[in-house]
Design a protein around this motif. Structure first.
Motif, short mmCIF file in Angstrom:
data_model
loop_
_atom_site.label_atom_id
_atom_site.label_comp_id
_atom_site.label_asym_id
_atom_site.label_seq_id
_atom_site.Cartn_x
_atom_site.Cartn_y
_atom_site.Cartn_z
N LEU A 71 4.11 8.78 4.38
CA LEU A 71 5.11 8.49 3.37
C LEU A 71 5.21 6.98 3.14
O LEU A 71 5.23 6.52 1.99
CB LEU A 71 6.47 9.06 3.78
N ASN A 72 5.26 6.21 4.21
CA ASN A 72 5.35 4.75 4.08
C ASN A 72 4.12 4.17 3.39
O ASN A 72 4.24 3.27 2.56
CB ASN A 72 5.54 4.09 5.45
N GLU A 73 2.94 4.69 3.72
CA GLU A 73 1.71 4.21 3.07
C GLU A 73 1.75 4.47 1.57
O GLU A 73 1.42 3.60 0.77
CB GLU A 73 0.49 4.88 3.69
N ALA A 74 2.17 5.68 1.19
CA ALA A 74 2.24 6.03 -0.22
C ALA A 74 3.27 5.17 -0.95
O ALA A 74 3.02 4.65 -2.04
CB ALA A 74 2.58 7.51 -0.38
N ALA A 75 4.42 4.98 -0.32
CA ALA A 75 5.49 4.18 -0.94
C ALA A 75 5.07 2.72 -1.06
O ALA A 75 5.35 2.07 -2.07
CB ALA A 75 6.77 4.31 -0.13
N GLN A 76 4.39 2.20 -0.05
CA GLN A 76 3.95 0.81 -0.11
C GLN A 76 2.91 0.59 -1.20
O GLN A 76 2.92 -0.43 -1.88
CB GLN A 76 3.40 0.36 1.25
N ALA A 77 2.02 1.55 -1.37
CA ALA A 77 1.00 1.44 -2.41
C ALA A 77 1.66 1.41 -3.79
O ALA A 77 1.31 0.57 -4.64
CB ALA A 77 0.01 2.59 -2.32
N ILE A 78 2.62 2.29 -4.00
CA ILE A 78 3.31 2.33 -5.29
C ILE A 78 4.17 1.08 -5.46
O ILE A 78 4.22 0.48 -6.54
CB ILE A 78 4.18 3.60 -5.41
N GLY A 79 4.83 0.66 -4.41
CA GLY A 79 5.64 -0.55 -4.46
C GLY A 79 4.80 -1.77 -4.80
O GLY A 79 5.22 -2.63 -5.58
N ALA A 80 3.59 -1.85 -4.25
CA ALA A 80 2.70 -2.96 -4.56
C ALA A 80 2.30 -2.94 -6.03
O ALA A 80 2.25 -3.98 -6.68
CB ALA A 80 1.46 -2.90 -3.67
N GLU A 81 2.03 -1.76 -6.56
CA GLU A 81 1.68 -1.64 -7.98
C GLU A 81 2.86 -2.07 -8.86
O GLU A 81 2.68 -2.75 -9.87
CB GLU A 81 1.26 -0.21 -8.31
N LEU A 82 4.06 -1.64 -8.50
CA LEU A 82 5.25 -2.02 -9.26
C LEU A 82 5.45 -3.53 -9.20
O LEU A 82 5.80 -4.16 -10.21
CB LEU A 82 6.49 -1.30 -8.72
N TYR A 83 5.22 -4.12 -8.04
CA TYR A 83 5.38 -5.57 -7.88
C TYR A 83 4.36 -6.31 -8.74
O TYR A 83 4.70 -7.29 -9.41
CB TYR A 83 5.22 -5.96 -6.40
N LYS A 84 3.10 -5.84 -8.72
CA LYS A 84 2.07 -6.48 -9.54
C LYS A 84 2.41 -6.39 -11.02
O LYS A 84 2.25 -7.35 -11.76
CB LYS A 84 0.71 -5.82 -9.29
N ALA A 85 2.89 -5.23 -11.44
CA ALA A 85 3.25 -5.04 -12.85
C ALA A 85 4.41 -5.96 -13.23
O ALA A 85 4.40 -6.57 -14.30
CB ALA A 85 3.62 -3.59 -13.11
#
Length: 129
Positions: A71-85
């Motif tokens: 769960l943390n890995e998936a959330a971090q990946a999405i969070g990183a994409e949101l941050y980049k955007a």
């Protein structure tokens, strides 16, 4: 005498709390950014959330921990994409604002230049009479 049992119980409780918090944070991430997350990513997160909730129903600490890590890995990946955007949008907004004001990128607008508006530098002297 019961130190090992206490240690295992403490580890289970801490793991449960960590995973429960991760579930909460991830659900909040999905809710707060629903319009920014793709349907595929949202599905991945919801699947990981469901797996973590299912693991929390049991008492297998290793399964709970594994579900929490996924769960943390998936959330971090999405969070990183949101941050980049968000960073890309901020950079684009900054570049757009500089172009709109006619200023070269990276220079401060002329209105922000330091102005000397008649300020006189003075020293207060206490004269004894």
């Amino acid at each position: 005498m019961h130190a090992d049992e206490d240690k295992a119980k403490k580890e289970e409780i801490e793991t449960r709390n960590e995973v429960d918090n991760a579930v909460y944070r991830t659900e909040k991430l999905v809710k707060d950014n629903a319009d920014k997350i793709s349907a595929d990513d949202k599905t991945k997160l919801e699947t990981a959330i469901a797996a973590a909730k299912e693991a929390l129903k049991g008492s297998d600490t290793a399964a709970i921990k594994a579900a929490g890590e996924k769960l943390n890995e998936a959330a971090q990946a999405i969070g990183a994409e949101l941050y980049k955007a968000a960073a890309a949008k901020a950079q684009a907004d900054k570049a757009g604002a500089g172009a709109a004001s006619g200023q070269p990128q990276g220079e401060a607008p002329k209105s922000e230049e330091k102005k000397d508006e008649g300020v006189i530098d003075a020293e207060v002297v206490d004269e004894k009479k």
